[in-house]
Design a protein around this motif. Sequence first.
Motif, PDB file in Angstrom:
ATOM      1  N   ALA A   1       0.852  -1.195   0.000  1.00 27.47           N
ATOM      2  CA  ALA A   1       0.000   0.000   0.000  1.00 27.47           C
ATOM      3  C   ALA A   1       0.881   1.237   0.000  1.00 27.47           C
ATOM      4  O   ALA A   1       1.931   1.256   0.631  1.00 27.47           O
ATOM      5  CB  ALA A   1      -0.904   0.018   1.228  1.00 27.47           C
ATOM      6  N   ARG A   2       0.439   2.263  -0.742  1.00 33.12           N
ATOM      7  CA  ARG A   2       1.190   3.511  -0.736  1.00 33.12           C
ATOM      8  C   ARG A   2       0.950   4.240   0.579  1.00 33.12           C
ATOM      9  O   ARG A   2      -0.184   4.223   1.094  1.00 33.12           O
ATOM     10  CB  ARG A   2       0.710   4.415  -1.859  1.00 33.12           C
ATOM     11  N   VAL A   3       1.973   4.892   1.070  1.00 35.85           N
ATOM     12  CA  VAL A   3       1.805   5.687   2.296  1.00 35.85           C
ATOM     13  C   VAL A   3       0.715   6.723   2.053  1.00 35.85           C
ATOM     14  O   VAL A   3      -0.119   6.997   2.917  1.00 35.85           O
ATOM     15  CB  VAL A   3       3.148   6.354   2.685  1.00 35.85           C
ATOM     16  N   GLU A   4       0.676   7.243   0.811  1.00 35.73           N
ATOM     17  CA  GLU A   4      -0.336   8.238   0.457  1.00 35.73           C
ATOM     18  C   GLU A   4      -1.761   7.707   0.699  1.00 35.73           C
ATOM     19  O   GLU A   4      -2.634   8.410   1.195  1.00 35.73           O
ATOM     20  CB  GLU A   4      -0.158   8.595  -1.020  1.00 35.73           C
ATOM     21  N   SER A   5      -1.992   6.396   0.375  1.00 35.18           N
ATOM     22  CA  SER A   5      -3.332   5.822   0.561  1.00 35.18           C
ATOM     23  C   SER A   5      -3.697   5.761   2.038  1.00 35.18           C
ATOM     24  O   SER A   5      -4.857   5.880   2.412  1.00 35.18           O
ATOM     25  CB  SER A   5      -3.395   4.403  -0.007  1.00 35.18           C
ATOM     26  N   LEU A   6      -2.682   5.539   2.876  1.00 30.77           N
ATOM     27  CA  LEU A   6      -2.960   5.420   4.309  1.00 30.77           C
ATOM     28  C   LEU A   6      -3.201   6.784   4.946  1.00 30.77           C
ATOM     29  O   LEU A   6      -4.023   6.924   5.845  1.00 30.77           O
ATOM     30  CB  LEU A   6      -1.789   4.718   5.018  1.00 30.77           C
ATOM     31  N   THR A   7      -2.478   7.798   4.428  1.00 31.96           N
ATOM     32  CA  THR A   7      -2.589   9.119   5.062  1.00 31.96           C
ATOM     33  C   THR A   7      -3.726   9.932   4.477  1.00 31.96           C
ATOM     34  O   THR A   7      -4.260  10.810   5.111  1.00 31.96           O
ATOM     35  CB  THR A   7      -1.283   9.924   4.897  1.00 31.96           C
TER      36      THR A   7
END
Length: 273
Positions: free
Chosen positions: A264-270
């Motif tokens: 998962a991209r960090v962007e998706s989590l944040t």
Amino acid sequence: MVAGSGPLLPAVAAYLKNKGADVVLIAEQAPFSRLLKFGLGLISLPGKIFQAIGLQRQLVGVPYIKSCRPIAAHGEEKLTGVTLRQGEKIWHVDCDYLACGFHLVPNTELPEMLGCAIENGVVKVDHYQQTSQSGIFCAGESTGIGGLELSLAEGRIAGFAAAGNQDAAINIFAERDKHKRFARMLNETFALRDELKLLPDDGTIVCRCEDVTFARLKNQRSWRDAKLQTRCGMGPCQGRICGPATEFLLGWGMDSVRPPVFAARVESLTNPE
Ligand SMILES: Cc1cc2nc3c(=O)[nH]c(=O)nc-3n(C[C@H](O)[C@H](O)[C@H](O)COP(=O)(O)OP(=O)(O)OC[C@H]3O[C@@H](n4cnc5c(N)ncnc54)[C@H](O)[C@@H]3O)c2cc1C
């Protein structure tokens, strides 16, 4: 071009067409006889008939070729065409995009990591959607591919049962059973034909993350050996693509799941929006 097998081929083709694509054809590996039986079986499921009619309307003019599979894709920097096979007939079709998927494979990684038993590739559940692990319930495609209505019915049963309201759960059993019939029909209709095992040649890349060709895999003894010797299944997708492919082509089973189950991209989590 949209090719492979399963009810999502027309859905994907309609989606692409609505986005402006010129869909040259849909190539479905299942034979006409099985598709006919599937169509007749839908009579007891009017909701599905309406869905099918809706899709057909969107796909007017797009040929749906049965018993047909892509056997080669051509082009250097970019796809320029695909060779198709239907029985003994082999021909070339120009196209610049190929969406190819051979039916559907349930995601069972999370339940596997929780120690839930898997049977025939799906999470094993009882009538209340309870897995082999006490207190863990599972619903939807992980317990078998059967479409939206089945997933929703299973989810409601699991929710009621988890909350201790068994009577409310029982009231939904009949609805779930009806949609389970559709799931069985899907599996029978779109079961992959044995000839598909002849699709790869030595140069075919089976593990796309690690560029592992079929030639390097065909003499390995197991998924574990293949991982050790070739790095098959050790890239970003962690075997989600090549695992089911090698299971079908070579009869292996993946032996473990490790976190994270999906890259998962960090962007998706944040920023989930
Ligand atoms: C293009 C397309 C068209 C379709 N058309 C139809 C149709 O016309 N009719 C029909 O009946 N069905 C259709 N389906 C199938 C239908 O969408 C599924 O049957 C249904 O959504 C399955 O529900 P589910 O809850 O099991 O899985 P999903 O709806 O896929 O939900 C699973 C959720 O879990 C999340 N998830 C997965 N793994 C993890 C993880 N490791 N960590 C955190 N979250 C995770 C996912 O992000 C997702 O939000 C279509 C599917 C597609 C892709």
